[in-house]
Scaffold this active site. Structure first.
Site, PDB file in Angstrom:
ATOM      1  N   THR A  44       0.850  -1.186   0.000  1.00 43.57           N
ATOM      2  CA  THR A  44       0.000   0.000   0.000  1.00 43.57           C
ATOM      3  C   THR A  44       0.888   1.239   0.000  1.00 43.57           C
ATOM      4  O   THR A  44       2.116   1.139  -0.041  1.00 43.57           O
ATOM      5  CB  THR A  44      -0.929   0.026   1.225  1.00 43.57           C
ATOM      6  N   CYS A  45       0.253   2.403   0.088  1.00 46.20           N
ATOM      7  CA  CYS A  45       1.030   3.637   0.040  1.00 46.20           C
ATOM      8  C   CYS A  45       1.904   3.825   1.269  1.00 46.20           C
ATOM      9  O   CYS A  45       2.832   4.634   1.246  1.00 46.20           O
ATOM     10  CB  CYS A  45       0.106   4.834  -0.132  1.00 46.20           C
ATOM     11  N   ARG A  47       2.917   0.929   3.384  1.00 46.95           N
ATOM     12  CA  ARG A  47       3.503  -0.295   3.921  1.00 46.95           C
ATOM     13  C   ARG A  47       3.775  -1.303   2.809  1.00 46.95           C
ATOM     14  O   ARG A  47       3.135  -1.291   1.759  1.00 46.95           O
ATOM     15  CB  ARG A  47       2.611  -0.924   4.994  1.00 46.95           C
ATOM     16  N   GLY A 108     -10.280   3.494   6.278  1.00 51.76           N
ATOM     17  CA  GLY A 108     -11.026   2.367   5.747  1.00 51.76           C
ATOM     18  C   GLY A 108     -10.448   1.718   4.509  1.00 51.76           C
ATOM     19  O   GLY A 108     -10.790   0.575   4.207  1.00 51.76           O
ATOM     20  N   GLU A 109      -9.591   2.417   3.752  1.00 51.57           N
ATOM     21  CA  GLU A 109      -9.109   1.873   2.491  1.00 51.57           C
ATOM     22  C   GLU A 109      -8.321   0.585   2.662  1.00 51.57           C
ATOM     23  O   GLU A 109      -8.330  -0.287   1.800  1.00 51.57           O
ATOM     24  CB  GLU A 109      -8.228   2.910   1.763  1.00 51.57           C
ATOM     25  N   THR A 183      -8.104   6.936 -12.105  1.00 54.18           N
ATOM     26  CA  THR A 183      -9.499   6.481 -12.215  1.00 54.18           C
ATOM     27  C   THR A 183      -9.772   5.230 -11.389  1.00 54.18           C
ATOM     28  O   THR A 183     -10.765   4.546 -11.608  1.00 54.18           O
ATOM     29  CB  THR A 183      -9.851   6.186 -13.687  1.00 54.18           C
ATOM     30  N   TYR A 186      -9.186   4.853  -5.386  1.00 52.28           N
ATOM     31  CA  TYR A 186      -8.834   6.069  -4.667  1.00 52.28           C
ATOM     32  C   TYR A 186      -9.431   7.289  -5.351  1.00 52.28           C
ATOM     33  O   TYR A 186      -9.842   8.256  -4.698  1.00 52.28           O
ATOM     34  CB  TYR A 186      -7.309   6.198  -4.590  1.00 52.28           C
ATOM     35  N   ALA A 187      -9.453   7.254  -6.683  1.00 50.70           N
ATOM     36  CA  ALA A 187     -10.017   8.384  -7.421  1.00 50.70           C
ATOM     37  C   ALA A 187     -11.501   8.537  -7.124  1.00 50.70           C
ATOM     38  O   ALA A 187     -12.007   9.656  -6.966  1.00 50.70           O
ATOM     39  CB  ALA A 187      -9.793   8.188  -8.918  1.00 50.70           C
TER      40      ALA A 187
END
Length: 431
Positions: A44-45, A47, A108-109, A183, A186-187
């Site tokens: 992830t962003c 980890r 939550g992501e 897109t 996350y977008a």
């Protein structure tokens, strides 16, 4: 044995996490090729984690494989990771899935990212039964944390936090000219959060060519590749959130003859300046844009520094749920570990029982009193060793029960014996 090699915002630099995240799809297959029974990689962003089931690879070997697969020298990894082993792995993953280890506690992501990590491992054929059960239980633990604690209400997503930080620069969200680059999921979250704040002038550009589809679905304007630079220069707020490995926004897109406020400059932001928010990992924006006059860059490293201290009560309650879920996970695993041995004992005792009942019938036990007494006795005799088997397994000593069974009865348990038979034992214990 289960182990996890984890590098996160708590242990590693932003640059190292960015390098680790460039090609995560190569790590799990390389681990399996090296001898692991299974591997799941969560990238992830904030980890990078490799979850591994292995009896042949030690921690050093796993780290060497990670270094090989990512192309990062082992020396660069030194001091930037933690190793979690055995019983601690479940609690760690459950905490990660619940958002307890995120930059913003409770975001939550991460829950969806954990599920997608398992899906990817299934697709690549690198998962294993133990890892399947571990990741499925992680999703269950996350849902329970969400349902019974206030953690997610106390926490905020990275998207929401980044826009809150942008508030000090934006006088009127409705006046902003927003360009969304990306897109993916996350977008979509970013777009929804922008609209909550009142933004209405929103365009989207996709490096992968999916802008038209995304724009049509969400009712915004698509930007073509030929329009990208001009639109970027006219926009007052640019938010990037793509998964591409190279920057998609740099000085070449934002450079224009004059970087000072004028009639032709973007509206909305104070002084006609531009704000660029980079939510990408690896980074989507060339850091050099921050050197342009009138451009401010807000990236993940900066956002991380502003993560709020969350409500301790909500965090403590969530930690308690996670610990309980991890204990339940190990209890179920321990029970499964001795199931074949318990089933073997049950089968042996009941084969003897049926032989004795048949003999009693031939001797005239017409009313079944002897049969009833013998069945009750068998249940009583099985109760203690069954209970003891589960106690030993919970203490990590299930092999002692297996050895005793072979020594006393000459029984060798068959692998894969089902749980249903154990449930039958519990019922027969009280018959």
């Amino acid at each position: 044995m289960l182990l996890c090699v984890t590098a996160s915002h708590k242990t590693a630099s932003f640059d190292l996490l960015e390098r680790l995240s460039r090609h995560p799809e190569t790590v799990a297959p390389t681990l399996v090729e090296a001898g692991a029974e299974g591997a799941v990689v969560l990238s992830t962003c904030n980890r990078f984690e490799a979850y591994v089931e292995t009896d042949d690879l030690d921690t050093g070997a796993v780290l060497e494989v990670v270094a090989q697969a990512t192309g990062i020298p082992s020396a660069d990894l030194d001091g930037s990771y933690r190793v979690v082993e055995d019983r601690r792995v479940a609690e760690h993953l459950f905490a990660v899935a619940s958002g307890l280890e995120s930059v913003v506690s409770g975001e939550g992501e991460i829950a969806g990212q954990v599920r997608r990590a398992l899906t990817g491992a299934r697709k690549d054929g690198t998962t294993s039964p133990a890892l399947e059960r571990l990741f499925q239980r992680a999703s269950q633990a996350q849902r329970k944390v969400k349902n019974v604690t206030a953690l997610q209400r106390a926490g905020r997503s990275l998207v929401r936090l980044s826009l809150e930080l942008a508030d000090s620069r934006i006088a009127d969200w409705a006046a902003e000219r927003v360009l969304l680059v990306g897109t993916g999921s996350y977008a979509a979250v970013t777009l929804a959060t922008l609209r909550e704040r009142g933004a209405v002038d929103i365009s989207v550009f996709s490096p992968s060519g999916r802008a038209e589809l995304f724009a049509k679905k969400h009712g915004i304007r698509a930007v073509s590749a030929s329009e990208y630079a001009a639109t970027a220069q006219r926009s007052s707020l640019l938010i990037t959130c793509t998964s591409v490995s190279e920057p998609v926004l740099g000085p070449e897109q934002l450079q224009r003859p004059e970087r000072t406020a004028s009639a032709g400059c973007p509206a909305g932001s104070a002084g006609g300046s531009q704000l660029v928010i980079d939510l990408g990992m690896p980074r989507n924006v060339d850091p050099a844009v921050a050197q342009l006059e009138g451009v401010a860059l807000l990236d993940l490293e900066t956002i991380r520094l502003h993560a709020p201290i969350e409500e301790l009560q909500a965090t403590d309650a969530a930690r308690a749920v996670v610990r309980e879920a991890a204990e339940d996970f190990h209890a179920a695993g321990s029970r499964a570990a001795v199931t074949p041995a318990v089933v073997a004992l049950r089968t042996h005792i009941f084969e003897l029982l049926e032989a004795e009942i048949d003999r009693a019938r031939r001797r005239g036990d017409e009313d079944g009193m002897v049969e009833q007494a013998m069945r009750h006795l068998a249940g009583v005799l099985l109760h203690t060793p069954t209970t003891r088997a589960h106690e030993l397994a919970a203490d990590g000593r299930g092999d002692e029960f297996v050895t005793a069974l072979e020594t006393l009865y000459g029984l060798i348990p068959e692998s894969g014996a089902g749980e249903a038979a154990v449930s039958d034992i519990a019922a027969s214990d009280v018959a």
